[in-house]
Design an enzyme around this catalytic site. Structure first.
Site, mmCIF file in Angstrom:
data_model
loop_
_atom_site.group_PDB
_atom_site.id
_atom_site.type_symbol
_atom_site.label_atom_id
_atom_site.label_comp_id
_atom_site.label_asym_id
_atom_site.label_seq_id
_atom_site.Cartn_x
_atom_site.Cartn_y
_atom_site.Cartn_z
ATOM 1 N N TYR A 1 -2.838 -0.536 10.433
ATOM 2 C CA TYR A 1 -2.791 -0.820 9.001
ATOM 3 C C TYR A 1 -1.482 -0.332 8.389
ATOM 4 O O TYR A 1 -0.796 -1.068 7.663
ATOM 5 C CB TYR A 1 -3.972 -0.143 8.305
ATOM 6 C CG TYR A 1 -4.024 -0.387 6.813
ATOM 7 C CD1 TYR A 1 -4.487 -1.597 6.304
ATOM 8 C CD2 TYR A 1 -3.608 0.595 5.915
ATOM 9 C CE1 TYR A 1 -4.531 -1.828 4.929
ATOM 10 C CE2 TYR A 1 -3.649 0.376 4.547
ATOM 11 C CZ TYR A 1 -4.104 -0.830 4.060
ATOM 12 O OH TYR A 1 -4.139 -1.060 2.705
ATOM 13 N N SER B 1 0.854 -1.184 0.000
ATOM 14 C CA SER B 1 0.000 0.000 0.000
ATOM 15 C C SER B 1 0.886 1.228 0.000
ATOM 16 O O SER B 1 2.021 1.193 0.506
ATOM 17 C CB SER B 1 -0.901 0.024 1.231
ATOM 18 O OG SER B 1 -1.615 1.248 1.309
#
Length: 269
Positions: free
Chosen positions: A155, A142
């Site tokens: 995250y 990501s």
């Protein structure tokens, strides 16, 4: 693009929606034979049916990346069905949100079980077959693994770990003839921002402005290109590339800009 993946057997985790499902459709159009893994049987079977109705080949396997036994069974079923395994896309992931002071250590453990150890489980389950085929491994990281955002430390941290893992095993697996592609998406259309910390899909609005969100099918085309050319790394979305460049060359400016963007939006103390 033609049948660039003709007769290639591709296993994708988290394939019932979002990037996983879109990439499955894209690779099927390019001739791949698919093994699709996810926890939600109905959605997974729906994706497989859609692909097969369009003339593709897709087999569903109910599996949870936190359960190594279910992954081993899915990999074994894939090889039994198709005779080989060429490409693995470790896509399954989740997001736990909130400021650190309102979270607990167990929230971070749960996040890492899926986003990091789930990826390791996937790699180890498939490794003997990828070694045999001198295949490919795609890891979905990501842009949050490069540029951290507030209210998302579990995250972000898990994705920073994936970036480090991909960078490291690139060298290890090259000795086995296996290429590693790190895929870092920015904001892509998916369910992840609509799922709460208990893993439940909600109807909460997407906090990201719609003009910043890339359709999943466009992200899938970039992923298929990266896999076809065995690229070591790719960043998906223009804004993701801008954020990464800013973080690298202008870190102080990036932190200032991030602080300005989220001013007044953070969860109260």
């Amino acid at each position: 693009m033609g049948l660039r993946f003709e007769n290639k057997v591709v296993l994708i985790t988290g394939a019932s929606a979002g990037i996983g499902a879109a990439t499955a459709r894209q690779l099927a159009r390019e001739g791949a034979k698919l093994a699709l893994l996810a926890r939600r049987k109905d959605k997974l079977e729906s994706v497989c049916t859609e692909i097969e109705n369009a003339g593709g080949a897709a087999t569903p396997f109910i599996a949870d990346v936190t359960d190594r036994a279910s992954l081993d069974a899915a990999v074994a079923g894939t090889v039994e069905k198709y005779g080989r395994l060429d490409i693995v896309l470790a896509n399954a992931g989740s997001g736990i949100a909130g400021p650190m002071y309102k979270l607990e250590v167990n929230d971070y453990r749960r996040q890492f079980e899926t986003n990091f150890f789930g990826v390791l489980n996937t790699i180890y389950a498939a490794l003997p077959h990828l070694k045999e085929s001198r295949g490919q491994l795609g890891l979905i990281g990501s842009i949050a693994g490069i540029v951290a955002t507030p209210n998302s430390s579990p995250y972000n941290t898990s994705k920073f770990a994936i970036v480090g893992l991909a960078e490291s095993i690139y060298y290890d697996l090259s000795r086995l003839g296996i290429s590693v592609t790190l895929i870092n998406p920015g904001f892509v259309k998916s369910e992840i921002r609509h799922i709460n910390n208990r893993g439940e899909l909600t109807d909460k609005p997407d906090p990201v402005p719609s003009w910043l969100v890339l359709p999943a099918d466009k992200a899938a085309k970039t992923i298929s290109n990266a896999l076809y050319y065995r690229k070591p790394e790719v960043i998906i979305t223009f804004h993701g590339k801008v954020f990464a460049l800013c973080k690298r060359f202008f870190p102080r400016l990036t932190r200032w800009g991030m602080s300005r963007m989220i001013k007044g939006r953070l969860t109260p103390l």
